[in-house]
Design a protein around this motif. Structure first.
Motif, PDB file in Angstrom:
ATOM      1  N   ASN A 110       0.842  -1.193   0.000  1.00  0.00           N
ATOM      2  CA  ASN A 110       0.000   0.000   0.000  1.00  0.00           C
ATOM      3  C   ASN A 110       0.877   1.243   0.000  1.00  0.00           C
TER       4      ASN A 110
ATOM      5  N   THR B 297      -9.807 -10.396  -7.421  1.00  0.00           N
ATOM      6  CA  THR B 297     -10.295 -11.451  -6.522  1.00  0.00           C
ATOM      7  C   THR B 297     -10.575 -10.934  -5.119  1.00  0.00           C
ATOM      8  N   ASN B 298     -10.508  -9.621  -4.935  1.00  0.00           N
ATOM      9  CA  ASN B 298     -10.694  -9.049  -3.600  1.00  0.00           C
ATOM     10  C   ASN B 298     -12.092  -9.349  -3.067  1.00  0.00           C
TER      11      ASN B 298
ATOM     12  N   SER C 148      -3.496  -5.680 -11.047  1.00  0.00           N
ATOM     13  CA  SER C 148      -2.908  -5.129  -9.831  1.00  0.00           C
ATOM     14  C   SER C 148      -3.484  -5.909  -8.659  1.00  0.00           C
ATOM     15  N   SER C 149      -2.618  -6.499  -7.842  1.00  0.00           N
ATOM     16  CA  SER C 149      -3.113  -7.349  -6.765  1.00  0.00           C
ATOM     17  C   SER C 149      -2.109  -7.427  -5.626  1.00  0.00           C
ATOM     18  N   HIS C 150      -2.627  -7.726  -4.433  1.00  0.00           N
ATOM     19  CA  HIS C 150      -1.752  -7.976  -3.280  1.00  0.00           C
ATOM     20  C   HIS C 150      -1.819  -9.448  -2.866  1.00  0.00           C
TER      21      HIS C 150
ATOM     22  N   ASP D 279      -8.109  -4.201 -11.237  1.00  0.00           N
ATOM     23  CA  ASP D 279      -7.539  -3.809  -9.954  1.00  0.00           C
ATOM     24  C   ASP D 279      -8.132  -4.707  -8.875  1.00  0.00           C
ATOM     25  N   GLU D 280      -7.307  -5.581  -8.308  1.00  0.00           N
ATOM     26  CA  GLU D 280      -7.728  -6.516  -7.258  1.00  0.00           C
ATOM     27  C   GLU D 280      -8.966  -7.317  -7.668  1.00  0.00           C
TER      28      GLU D 280
ATOM     29  N   GLU E 288     -11.278  -1.132  -8.603  1.00  0.00           N
ATOM     30  CA  GLU E 288     -12.066  -1.446  -7.411  1.00  0.00           C
ATOM     31  C   GLU E 288     -13.329  -2.203  -7.840  1.00  0.00           C
TER      32      GLU E 288
END
Length: 310
Positions: free
Chosen positions: A44, A165-166, A194-196, A162-163, A89
């Motif tokens: 982040n 699979t969040n 883009s993923s964490h 952006d993310e 998002e």
């Protein structure tokens, strides 16, 4: 994708963004090939969202260049952006309308999207059975797929997620992974993620870029990032003699005692058999060898800890 010639659907050169005296993103450069799944990783505050916003023209870079499907984003914005579908998002939908009605509304805003294309994207995201139900009855995974269907209406060459699979449960994550892979492999769509969730990125992406403090610190195929020195645990008798031998070998970067008889080393995988042979020749008993294969998470944490966020 093996054996296929790839051209850069997305090319980023020296992309930078400065606000006041603070440079949020600095000299970002990478390419995404045709049909490639490209991961964009960072903690982040590293600059991921700022970079994505520059890629789709939501904010203007201080310097640098973005080229999409052969078009310069700054000079030929409309031509470039027509080749991009983007979900940043959670996708925004009208909950009391059906999935089809939502797509029809977005199609009117997009312009020149035929009913045939709507039918195609519905089939592509495998929502044939639920597309005429109200969106408020959809699970999060179904909303994500409907959002991707909306992003695909204009037949983009590049999909930015952006993310993706969040918030999904394990079954939803697996379905999303398989769906993304199918888009790339079967349809040839380039996908920028883009993923964490690092273990998912490791399983799905062809290449990754790791960004920290606004700078890309490593780019490459996932397999190559995982190469290099591997932690290897040795159980030796006598351990002191074994340590001396291991320390004398070229390519061994770390030798340390972890328990009375266990020695932890770092060495290239191809050096393990040579080290084992040298120990045996010296009369050192080798009762166990355990190689610990690093994960993308290990590499990521190592890189970002070495260059911590200020």
């Amino acid at each position: 994708m093996a054996g296929k010639e790839k051209y850069p659907v997305l090319s980023v050169e020296d992309l930078s963004k400065q606000i006041g005296k603070r440079e949020i993103v600095r000299d970002i450069r990478f390419e995404v090939g045709q049909g490639e799944i490209f991961g964009f990783l960072g903690p982040n505050g590293a600059g991921k969202t700022t970079t994505i916003r520059m890629l789709v023209g939501l904010i203007r870079p201080t310097r640098g260049k973005v080229n999409i499907a052969g078009y310069d984003l700054k000079r030929d914005y409309l031509k470039a952006i027509r080749n991009v579908g983007c979900i940043v998002e959670n996708p925004e939908m009208y909950p009391f309308l059906t999935g089809r009605e939502n797509l029809e509304m977005f199609a009117r805003m997009e312009g020149k999207v035929s009913p045939k294309r709507i039918k195609e994207v519905v089939e592509l995201v495998e929502m044939d059975q639920r597309i005429d139900d109200a969106v408020k009855t959809y699970s999060l995974g179904m909303r994500q797929r409907l959002g991707i269907a909306q992003a695909l209406l204009g037949e983009p060459q590049l999909l930015i997620l952006d993310e993706p699979t969040n918030g999904l449960d394990p079954a939803g994550i697996r379905e999303m992974r398989q769906f993304i892979q199918r888009l790339a492999r079967e349809k040839g769509i380039s996908i920028f993620i883009s993923s964490h969730i690092l273990h998912e990125v490791q399983r799905i992406c062809d290449r990754v870029a790791i960004i920290n403090r606004g700078t890309v610190i490593r780019t490459g195929p996932v397999s190559r990032l995982l190469e290099g020195d591997s932690p290897v645990q040795w159980r030796l008798d006598p351990p002191d003699q074994g340590m001396d031998i291991l320390q004398s070998l070229s390519g061994v970067t770390t030798v340390e005692r972890s328990t009375e008889h266990d020695i932890l080393t770092h060495m290239p995988e191809e050096k393990i058999s040579e080290a084992n042979q040298r120990l045996l020749e010296a009369g050192v008993r080798v009762t166990a060898i355990r190689q610990q294969h690093p994960t993308l998470e290990d590499i990521f944490l190592q890189m970002t800890e070495e260059d911590p966020i200020a």
